[in-house]
Design an enzyme around this catalytic site. Structure first.
Site, short mmCIF file in Angstrom:
data_model
loop_
_atom_site.label_atom_id
_atom_site.label_comp_id
_atom_site.label_asym_id
_atom_site.label_seq_id
_atom_site.Cartn_x
_atom_site.Cartn_y
_atom_site.Cartn_z
CB SER A 159 -4.49 1.89 3.87
OG SER A 159 -3.74 1.22 2.88
CB SER A 184 -0.96 0.01 1.19
OG SER A 184 -2.11 -0.75 0.91
CE LYS A 223 -4.52 2.25 -0.54
NZ LYS A 223 -3.95 0.90 -0.33
#
Length: 464
Positions: free
Chosen positions: A302, A122, A125
């Site tokens: 997230s 993640s 991102k």
């Protein structure tokens, strides 16, 4: 009877969503780190340069003010001496890398395997967010509209992942665009023309290509659609894993039809999919929060659905197809346009759920430093959206009160089976802002790996 396009021209009703134009999703979440950075006292009792010296409480300057060089350059020897023993922790798996960069100068202060690309999970991102901000700017809003159709009205999705069917003030709060507000405005417009019944169709064609993420229908992400409400969740949760609908656009249209009926508008027949005329008269619209707020929410919590939407919005702004491939290419191009080192970088999705994503620790640290650069102010939400250690988002339950780094570290987490990453910023006792990227692959104990990464970040905040 149907709602004719001609009758809509004279009375378009725009219902802008109740949104706040400024500030992070967790208002005030950065107070603790500002106070700590400003109140830190050097040996001998001297306050940091730039801190208030008058009697009474110290007034904390913004953390981003640490971009200005204040004090001696961070010691490479100190960082290396503190980080290297921790990088030997077996919890970090078979392969790991680290990079620490001075945000004010762009100089790398420490590197270990920093140029080797790994699966970022993640932490990708951060890249998705920066690309979207570069393409669209922090004030951009995504609209959901109702337009006149040939035989009724059409609900047109613009790609707002935060559109909600929840009652006003519940769940996400006033920053979400409301499907109820859109139904209010639509019903008013119809009734103003003596229309008490209509047919309803929906248009989700703004996005193209496969809707399912390569991992398939999953509790972590809904099918990617230009029209959805509450991220396709089948319960009343607003973040975290949840069962998702396989038909987000059709479900959204059915909910909209129910809302219209509650407002006295009879919706004839079943909802159907169509493609609205690009020149169709607008009946009503709601707008998302500014893109800066969407970025902050995606990073703090997230949020995979928001991240994939940001990637597709970047594709649309770049003239590419709004599918996984087009979004990946658009994000890559925007990152390269920021002057970042792109060797080994491969963008496969916006959320980091795809293991085909590849970036290096050095790339992450330099991207964060670029986001702190005063010359690229539109990237600032990348920093303000990072969770604060021990206080917010995915770092709320990490960094216990007694741990170093609490409040002075803020970072994006990344977790897949066998992969643990952490990339963010740290404020040193002298008020200096450093950025870092730590990546671990081949981990077998995710909790132990997270603790090891947290110790590395805490060292950046202290030894730096």
């Amino acid at each position: 009877m149907g709602f004719a396009a001609a009758s809509a021209v004279a009375g378009i009703v725009i219902a802008t969503g109740a949104v706040a134009a400024s500030g992070p999703w967790d208002g005030g979440q950065r107070k603790a780190e500002r106070v700590r950075a400003a109140a830190a006292v050097r040996p001998g009792g001297d306050a940091p340069r730039g801190a208030a010296r008058a009697a009474g409480p110290v007034t904390a300057p913004p953390v981003l003010g640490a971009l200005r060089t204040r004090g001696a350059a961070a010691s490479r020897e100190s960082l290396a001496g503190a980080l290297e023993p921790l990088l030997g922790d077996s919890a970090l798996g078979t392969d790991h890398a680290a990079s620490v960069v001075d945000a004010a100068t762009g100089e790398q202060l420490y590197g270990s395997g920093e140029g080797t690309a790994y699966t970022p999970a993640s932490t990708i991102k951060i890249a998705t967010a920066a690309a979207a901000l570069a393409a669209l700017g922090p004030e951009h809003r995504i609209e959901t509209t109702v337009v006149a159709g040939s035989d009724g009205i059409v609900l047109v999705g613009g790609g707002d992942p935060t559109l909600t069917a929840a009652p006003s003030g519940k769940g996400g709060g006033p920053r979400f665009a409301s499907l109820s507000d859109l139904a209010d405005a639509t019903a008013r417009s119809l009734k103003a023309r003596g229309t008490a019944r209509t047919r309803l169709a929906y248009d989700a064609s703004r996005y193209s290509g496969p809707a399912l993420h390569p991992i398939g229908l999953n509790v972590n992400i809904a099918p990617v659609s230009a029209l959805m409400v509450d991220e396709g969740r089948l319960d009343d949760s607003f973040r975290g894993p949840a069962d998702r609908t396989a038909e987000p656009a059709a479900d959204a249209a059915r909910k909209f039809a129910d809302l219209l009926r509650e407002r006295g508008v009879e919706v004839e027949g079943d909802v159907s999919e169509t493609r609205a005329d690009a020149k169709a008269a607008r009946v009503a619209a709601v707008a998302s929060a500014p893109l800066a707020d969407l970025v902050e929410r995606a990073l703090t919590y997230s949020d995979n659905d928001i991240a994939e939407a940001l990637a597709r919005q970047t594709a649309l702004a770049s003239g590419r197809p709004a599918d996984f491939e087009g979004a990946a290419k658009a994000v890559t191009d925007r990152l390269a346009g920021l002057g970042l080192p792109m060797e080994g970088v491969r963008i496969a999705d916006g959320s980091g759920l795809d293991r085909a994503d590849q970036v290096s620790a050095g790339f992450l640290a330099r991207l964060l430093a670029r986001s702190a650069d005063p010359r690229t102010p539109r990237l600032r939400p990348v920093l303000t959206g990072l969770p604060v250690a021990g206080f917010s988002g995915t770092l709320r339950d990490r960094y216990p009160r007694e741990n170093a780094g609490r409040a002075t570290v803020r970072a994006k987490t990344g977790t897949l089976t066998g992969v643990n990453t952490l990339a963010g910023t740290a404020v040193t006792p002298s008020g200096r802002l450093l950025t870092f990227g730590f990546m671990a692959s081949g981990t077998t104990d995710g909790d132990a790996a997270q603790r090891a990464l947290d110790r590395l970040a805490a060292v950046v905040a202290t030894a730096g």
